[in-house]
Design a protein around this motif. Structure first.
Motif, mmCIF file in Angstrom:
data_model
loop_
_atom_site.group_PDB
_atom_site.id
_atom_site.type_symbol
_atom_site.label_atom_id
_atom_site.label_comp_id
_atom_site.label_asym_id
_atom_site.label_seq_id
_atom_site.Cartn_x
_atom_site.Cartn_y
_atom_site.Cartn_z
ATOM 1 N N ALA A 84 0.878 -1.164 -0.131
ATOM 2 C CA ALA A 84 -0.130 0.090 -0.050
ATOM 3 C C ALA A 84 0.854 1.241 0.120
ATOM 4 O O ALA A 84 0.554 2.159 -0.753
ATOM 5 C CB ALA A 84 -0.858 0.196 1.186
ATOM 6 N N GLY A 85 1.876 1.226 0.828
ATOM 7 C CA GLY A 85 2.777 2.313 0.841
ATOM 8 C C GLY A 85 3.494 2.701 -0.469
ATOM 9 O O GLY A 85 3.739 3.672 -0.947
ATOM 10 N N ILE A 86 4.021 1.674 -1.274
ATOM 11 C CA ILE A 86 4.516 1.664 -2.676
ATOM 12 C C ILE A 86 3.449 2.365 -3.376
ATOM 13 O O ILE A 86 3.923 3.187 -4.303
ATOM 14 C CB ILE A 86 4.982 0.326 -3.076
ATOM 15 N N ALA A 130 2.020 12.516 -9.524
ATOM 16 C CA ALA A 130 1.333 13.897 -9.479
ATOM 17 C C ALA A 130 2.136 14.917 -9.400
ATOM 18 O O ALA A 130 1.995 16.038 -9.904
ATOM 19 C CB ALA A 130 0.216 13.716 -8.368
ATOM 20 N N THR A 131 3.264 14.475 -8.798
ATOM 21 C CA THR A 131 4.527 15.395 -8.249
ATOM 22 C C THR A 131 5.659 15.657 -9.187
ATOM 23 O O THR A 131 6.532 16.416 -9.021
ATOM 24 C CB THR A 131 4.693 15.606 -7.055
ATOM 25 N N GLY A 132 6.039 14.423 -9.654
ATOM 26 C CA GLY A 132 7.355 14.382 -10.127
ATOM 27 C C GLY A 132 8.540 13.964 -9.358
ATOM 28 O O GLY A 132 9.551 13.934 -9.835
ATOM 29 N N ARG A 133 8.100 13.772 -8.178
ATOM 30 C CA ARG A 133 9.224 13.318 -6.997
ATOM 31 C C ARG A 133 9.087 12.088 -6.171
ATOM 32 O O ARG A 133 7.849 11.917 -5.924
ATOM 33 C CB ARG A 133 9.045 14.476 -5.951
ATOM 34 N N ALA A 134 9.891 11.527 -5.802
ATOM 35 C CA ALA A 134 9.835 10.208 -5.536
ATOM 36 C C ALA A 134 9.947 10.242 -3.937
ATOM 37 O O ALA A 134 10.260 9.058 -3.460
ATOM 38 C CB ALA A 134 10.927 9.271 -6.109
ATOM 39 N N ASP A 135 9.964 11.228 -3.471
ATOM 40 C CA ASP A 135 10.204 11.395 -1.873
ATOM 41 C C ASP A 135 9.258 10.538 -1.174
ATOM 42 O O ASP A 135 9.645 9.912 -0.040
ATOM 43 C CB ASP A 135 10.189 12.650 -1.359
ATOM 44 N N HIS A 136 8.035 10.522 -1.360
ATOM 45 C CA HIS A 136 7.063 9.624 -0.684
ATOM 46 C C HIS A 136 7.056 8.188 -0.898
ATOM 47 O O HIS A 136 7.067 7.417 0.037
ATOM 48 C CB HIS A 136 5.664 10.065 -1.126
ATOM 49 N N LEU A 137 7.539 7.946 -2.134
ATOM 50 C CA LEU A 137 7.875 6.523 -2.462
ATOM 51 C C LEU A 137 8.966 5.800 -1.462
ATOM 52 O O LEU A 137 9.022 4.940 -0.741
ATOM 53 C CB LEU A 137 8.094 6.274 -3.951
ATOM 54 N N LYS A 138 10.067 6.627 -1.562
ATOM 55 C CA LYS A 138 11.330 6.440 -0.562
ATOM 56 C C LYS A 138 10.841 6.205 0.980
ATOM 57 O O LYS A 138 11.319 5.378 1.628
ATOM 58 C CB LYS A 138 12.393 7.366 -0.741
ATOM 59 N N ALA A 139 9.964 7.220 1.330
ATOM 60 C CA ALA A 139 9.829 7.306 2.659
ATOM 61 C C ALA A 139 8.940 6.062 3.103
ATOM 62 O O ALA A 139 9.119 5.263 4.195
ATOM 63 C CB ALA A 139 9.012 8.698 2.920
ATOM 64 N N ALA A 140 8.162 5.502 2.286
ATOM 65 C CA ALA A 140 7.057 4.618 2.333
ATOM 66 C C ALA A 140 7.898 3.270 2.602
ATOM 67 O O ALA A 140 7.644 2.086 3.534
ATOM 68 C CB ALA A 140 6.106 4.687 1.270
ATOM 69 N N VAL A 141 8.897 2.931 1.578
ATOM 70 C CA VAL A 141 9.532 1.868 1.673
ATOM 71 C C VAL A 141 10.571 1.695 2.736
ATOM 72 O O VAL A 141 10.506 0.844 3.417
ATOM 73 C CB VAL A 141 10.418 1.628 0.351
ATOM 74 N N ASP A 142 11.406 2.907 3.051
ATOM 75 C CA ASP A 142 12.290 3.086 4.185
ATOM 76 C C ASP A 142 11.577 2.750 5.474
ATOM 77 O O ASP A 142 12.023 2.083 6.459
ATOM 78 C CB ASP A 142 12.958 4.441 4.079
#
Length: 201
Positions: free
Chosen positions: A164-166, A175-187
């Motif tokens: 779900a986080g991924i 939506a934003t062009g940034r992977a910050d939330h993806l990194k945060a969710a996996v980490d």
């Protein structure tokens, strides 16, 4: 129909599906069969030979292609998540892949374009998510079975939360062009597992 095709026929059909996937990533759901035909270098009669039911049948093939690609892009790491090092390698591969793909990632095409509008595509999406979650659960289970996680660790819950986080991280990235939330969710998910790890004696 695919099984009955010659090698040349299978190659032509694959070229049409791959071209359709590219067009959908670039143009979106407004893409026409003419757009796909032009990109694939095939005639109208060829296109309907391989997809006699028309656009919906072709889009269903695209959905399966994109679903297969989501999992294959994570290999060989996804199938051998049995050490903390392996989880780190998988994490880096996933983040690097989605950052490189950006707006053209297969999840975007599958969830936002094909999956919502094509009959039968929802079942493909559901199977993708089931298989993906099971791969993650198998990795977490391998850590537990190796004594790296407590015997009571909630394997299925952790796998579901990570998936779900991924998904959320990829949606925000699109939506934003940034992977910050993806990194945060996996980490965050991997950190939660490591914090629950059985201390080495």
């Amino acid at each position: 129909m695919t099984a009955a095709l010659t090698a040349k026929g299978r190659a032509t059909r694959a070229r049409i599906v791959e071209s359709a996937a590219l067009v959908l990533r670039e143009v979106g759901p407004v893409a026409t069969l003419d757009d796909i035909r032009e990109r694939s270098g095939t005639s109208k009669s060829q296109l309907f030979h391989y997809f006699p039911e028309g656009k919906d049948q072709l889009l269903l093939a695209v959905a399966q292609y994109e679903a297969d690609r989501v999992l294959s892009d994570q290999q060989p790491y996804l199938s051998c998540l049995d050490t903390w090092k392996a989880w780190g390698l998988w994490r880096d591969a996933v983040v690097a892949r989605y950052e490189a793909q950006g707006d053209t990632c297969p999840l975007g095409t599958l969830f936002q374009q094909v999956g919502r509008s094509t009959p039968g595509a929802r079942a493909i999406v559901a199977e993708l998510l089931r298989s993906w979650q099971e791969h993650l659960a198998a990795g977490i289970r391998a850590l537990r079975d190796a004594g790296l996680l407590p015997a009571s660790y909630d394997v299925d819950g952790a796998a579901a939360s990570l998936l779900a986080g991924i998904q959320g991280g990829v949606s925000i990235m699109l939506a934003t062009g940034r992977a910050d939330h993806l990194k945060a969710a996996v980490d965050w998910s991997i950190t939660q597992m490591r914090e629950a790890a059985v201390p080495v004696r």
